[in-house]
Design an enzyme around this catalytic site. Structure first.
Site, PDB file in Angstrom:
ATOM      1  N   ASP A  33     -14.084  11.018  17.947  1.00  0.00           N
ATOM      2  CA  ASP A  33     -13.265  10.098  18.735  1.00  0.00           C
ATOM      3  C   ASP A  33     -13.857   8.700  18.592  1.00  0.00           C
ATOM      4  O   ASP A  33     -14.865   8.503  17.904  1.00  0.00           O
ATOM      5  CB  ASP A  33     -13.218  10.524  20.202  1.00  0.00           C
ATOM      6  CG  ASP A  33     -11.865  10.218  20.853  1.00  0.00           C
ATOM      7  OD1 ASP A  33     -11.397   9.084  20.706  1.00  0.00           O
ATOM      8  OD2 ASP A  33     -11.299  11.121  21.500  1.00  0.00           O
ATOM      9  N   TYR A 152       6.065   5.103  17.664  1.00  0.00           N
ATOM     10  CA  TYR A 152       5.406   6.387  17.933  1.00  0.00           C
ATOM     11  C   TYR A 152       6.199   7.556  17.355  1.00  0.00           C
ATOM     12  O   TYR A 152       5.660   8.394  16.618  1.00  0.00           O
ATOM     13  CB  TYR A 152       5.218   6.558  19.438  1.00  0.00           C
ATOM     14  CG  TYR A 152       4.526   7.838  19.824  1.00  0.00           C
ATOM     15  CD1 TYR A 152       3.157   7.989  19.674  1.00  0.00           C
ATOM     16  CD2 TYR A 152       5.252   8.913  20.366  1.00  0.00           C
ATOM     17  CE1 TYR A 152       2.512   9.165  20.040  1.00  0.00           C
ATOM     18  CE2 TYR A 152       4.629  10.095  20.724  1.00  0.00           C
ATOM     19  CZ  TYR A 152       3.255  10.214  20.563  1.00  0.00           C
ATOM     20  OH  TYR A 152       2.631  11.386  20.917  1.00  0.00           O
ATOM     21  N   LYS A 156       5.291  10.330  14.282  1.00  0.00           N
ATOM     22  CA  LYS A 156       5.282  11.770  14.506  1.00  0.00           C
ATOM     23  C   LYS A 156       6.315  12.481  13.628  1.00  0.00           C
ATOM     24  O   LYS A 156       6.091  13.604  13.172  1.00  0.00           O
ATOM     25  CB  LYS A 156       5.523  12.072  15.986  1.00  0.00           C
ATOM     26  CG  LYS A 156       4.410  11.569  16.898  1.00  0.00           C
ATOM     27  CD  LYS A 156       3.043  12.152  16.532  1.00  0.00           C
ATOM     28  CE  LYS A 156       1.968  11.775  17.534  1.00  0.00           C
ATOM     29  NZ  LYS A 156       0.659  12.393  17.218  1.00  0.00           N
TER      30      LYS A 156
END
Length: 258
Positions: A33, A152, A156
């Protein structure tokens, strides 16, 4: 049998919950991360992606049993293109040699029900063509014309299509590595909490992602599906985008695609 997992986006949300669940089962989890992780790397950058692969090789001893590409970025930020698509692809492709060293390798990326929303084809097509600069340019153009909301879902949609194309190739199916995506609906995470805290934005979220079965999900509710898809028991499921969305996809698309 204990397995070694690498999870990106492991410091929060679905990634954190899944890491915790796997560790409770006795598995080894290498988390990646931006902070608070075994591997600190920015997957929006080529250097960060390369660092992830080098560190994964070192920390895993050259073998991974499963990879869960969960790092993601929401909002109207063009950088979502670099994290959600190019970062995910680089993670999966870069770690594939480590998966090949396993006797039961598995890989999953976290997509979204937003992949079925209307999206910006310029962003998705540039991403699938491997042209990050063009995809970022298209994303900025979307922002400039007031359509940043499409970024977004476009990332995706692109990663879902990449999974479908890639999973059946010699490098993946031919090498015995199931490759899938999960597509959650609205999950209450640090990424979504600001939107859900606003009554007006929450109405928009619920209108675009209707979830008739139990409403918004908790991260831990996504964990069992990820765990099974990346387990040795999954021998035949590959190239699939598995919706775990409280019925949102069925509401949005109905039965017209069958």
């Amino acid at each position: 049998m204990s397995r070694t997992y690498l999870i990106t986006g492991a410091a929060s949300g679905i990634g954190k919950a899944t890491a915790a669940g796997l560790e409770e089962q006795g598995h080894t989890v290498i988390g990646a991360d931006l902070k608070d992780a075994d591997i600190v790397a920015d997957l929006a950058t080529p250097d960060g992606r390369a660092h992830l692969v080098r560190q994964a090789d070192e920390l895993s001893g050259g073998r991974l049993d499963a990879v869960i590409a969960g790092a993601g970025l929401a909002g109207f930020d063009p950088r979502a293109v670099s994290v959600n698509y190019f970062g995910a692809v680089a993670t999966l492709e870069g770690l594939r040699p480590l998966l090949s060293a396993s006797t039961a390798p598995r890989a999953v990326v976290i997509a979204s029900v937003a992949s079925v929303h209307p999206h910006d084809t310029a962003i998705a097509d540039a991403a699938l063509a491997g042209d990050e600069e063009a995809a970022l340019t298209a994303a900025q153009a979307a922002v400039d014309r007031g359509e940043g909301y499409a970024i977004y879902g476009s990332t995706k949609a692109a990663i879902a299509r990449w999974i479908r194309r890639t999973a059946v190739t010699a490098d993946w199916a031919g090498a015995g590595i199931p490759l899938n995506a999960v597509a959650p609906g609205t999950v209450v995470t640090p990424m979504t909490e600001p939107m859900l805290a606003s009554p007006d934005l929450r109405k928009i979220v619920d209108a675009t992602v209707p979830m008739p079965l139990h409403g918004h999900a908790r991260p831990a509710q996504i964990t069992p599906l990820l765990t099974w898809l990346t387990s040795p028991e999954n021998e035949l499921v590959t190239g699939q985008v598995v919706f775990i969305d409280g019925g949102a996809d069925a509401v949005l698309r109905g039965d017209g695609t069958w």
